[in-house]
Design an enzyme around this catalytic site. Structure first.
Site: not given
Ligand code: GCO
Length: 484
Positions: A88, A132, A178, A305, A307, A365
């Site tokens: 990606r 992005h 995002e 995405n 985290y 992500e």
């Molecule tokens: C975001 C983006 C990425 C970041 C990653 C880590 O979520 O901010 O898609 O560009 O670098 O998530 O923070």
């Protein structure tokens, strides 16, 4: 070695992934390309923002980044060594349209053309993100960026250019990355460009972002690219209620409705979640009937995405939505200060599967910033990152075993790169990129991921005893809106 260690077909279903499942890694143009002033590229809002003293840690910029613009063939060779099946990346809008509209840059287009061809030659499926965050600076300067009601049309023109150029070879498209971060950091908190702190403008910008998504999707569907699919990348969390009380449970629902739901609901049903309409009143713009029609079912798949997750607590003082988002204080965190919560991923996948029923999911992500000490050969033995990734892959497998239709997983990121305002101080890569020489060295996590892909299933140890990633101790619980 047990029998199912030898053959993927006989591994228990909880450890297998569906046929055609794609394992990949992700990047974004401004974070890796460099070459910001050559071949006719125009400036983006991020070039200008990074040039402002104090805007990024250490004054870091994307001017050189990983110099991927010149080293993309070497990077694709590395992807091959990692056995990546998908990659990606994003297109830099000002590289292909220096002013964001009108004139097109032939060398800019040619770069992405070469990149896609080289990926396909290597047997790697391209997933292309159109936006992005690197808006052409001219559109910010002359039109006030995403606050202008005509920006969605300009975005669709740019998208059309890229569909024409690459649509014969690219089968997976993401319009936006995002939108929540674009609004939250760019218009609520003012920490990303355009550096605004104004909630009403934030909701307006978010509204135009979703209109832009809808127009680009309509344009793509008009192209009738055989087998092509389009969506946008949604970042969100699972919000665990702090207690079993009805008020905390309702607070957790509101936390999720106003985060992921804010953007995914319009692209599913044509409007914002009811709680946002009720509580924001006239601050939340209305979609015209025509825009709502274009938005409805404008995701061919759900691109997530993920985290971290959080805890939601009822709070009458926090108007208008009456919840606080709490960072759990008892869990290890990554270097970003984000608690490591793979369980949140499994729960979120189940929730999204119910709410947006029938949509296949790609995790576009997932990854961790870790301390990463390189040895004298540049090798990083990042067991903490392996622990993070293994825990999340195991959580994803659990959701797949429960019937969630997950079809792909992308590690953020292929390479250490510019982590926006954090500069190069935060490293997410499977591959180290030396800041002085730009030399690439595959980390232990890259080798681990290559093995996982080659096996095509989870090692037994991961399922029996999911690893807990070591990490930095988190501070005590703090209320925050800075959750991803
Ligand atoms: C975001 C983006 C990425 C970041 C990653 C880590 O979520 O901010 O898609 O560009 O670098 O998530 O923070």
């Amino acid at each position: 070695m047990s029998i199912d260690e030898k053959s993927p077909e006989t591994a228990p279903s909880s450890r297998r992934f569906p046929p055609g499942f794609l394992w990949g890694a992700a990047t974004a143009a401004y974070q890796i390309e460099g070459a910001t002033t050559i071949d006719g590229r125009g400036p983006s809002i991020w070039d200008e923002f990074c040039a402002t003293p104090g805007a990024t840690r250490g004054g870091d910029t994307g001017e050189i980044a990983c110099d991927h613009y010149h080293r993309y063939r070497e990077d694709i060779e590395i992807m091959r060594r990692l056995h990546l099946q998908a990659y990606r990346f994003s297109i830099s809008w000002p590289r292909v349209m220096p002013e964001g509209r009108g004139q097109v840059s032939a060398p800019g287009l040619a770069f992405y053309d070469r990149l896609v061809d080289a990926l396909l030659e290597a047997g790697i499926e391209p997933f292309v993100t159109l936006y992005h965050w690197d808006l052409p600076a001219a559109l910010q300067r002359h039109m006030n960026g995403w606050l202008h009601s005509d920006l969605p049309n300009l975005f669709a023109d740019y998208a059309d250019l890229m569909f024409n150029k690459l649509g014969d070879r690219v089968r997976f498209w993401l319009t936006l990355n995002e939108p929540w971060v674009v609004v939250d950091a760019g218009y609520f908190r003012g920490t990303h460009p355009p550096g605004i702190k104004n909630p009403a403008e934030g909701y307006q910008a978010g509204h135009n972002l979703m209109r832009a998504h809808a127009y680009a999707v309509a344009c793509y569907r008009g192209h009738q690219c055989d087998g092509g699919r389009i969506s946008f990348a949604l970042n969100t969390t699972f919000s665990f209620p702090e207690s079993r009380s009805a008020s905390d449970q309702a607070a957790a629902e509101r936390a999720m409705d106003t985060f992921g739901g804010w953007f995914a609901d319009p692209a599913w049903s044509g409007d914002y979640p009811a709680v946002m309409r009720e509580r924001l009143g006239p601050m939340l713009p209305e979609f015209s009937a025509e825009d709502a029609d274009l938005l409805r079912r404008s995701m061919d798949f759900l691109a997530l995405n993920y985290y971290t997750s959080d805890i939601a607590r009822y709070s009458q003082d926090s108007q208008p939505f009456e919840f606080d988002r709490i960072v759990p204080g008892h869990l290890p965190c990554t270097e970003m200060g984000w608690p490591i919560m793979p369980d949140g991923l499994a729960r979120l996948l189940r929730r999204l599967h119910q709410r947006y029923a029938g949509l296949p999911v790609y995790i576009t992500e997932n990854g961790a910033a870790c301390p990463d000490n390189a040895d004298e050969h540049g090798f990083v033995d990042d067991q903490d990152r392996i622990g993070y990734l293994a825990g999340h892959v195991a959580a994803m497998a659990e959701a797949v075993a429960d019937g969630v239709d997950v079809r792909g997983y992308f590690v953020w990121s292929l390479l250490d790169n510019l982590e926006w305002t954090e500069g190069y101080s935060k490293r997410f890569g499977l591959v180290r990129c030396d800041r002085t020489t730009l030399q690439r060295t595959i980390k232990a996590s890259g080798l681990w991921y290559a093995d996982l892909i080659a096996m095509g299933r989870l090692p037994a140890a991961l399922v029996d005893k999911p690893p807990v990633a070591p990490g930095l101790p988190a501070p005590g619980p703090v209320a925050t809106s800075r959750c991803r």
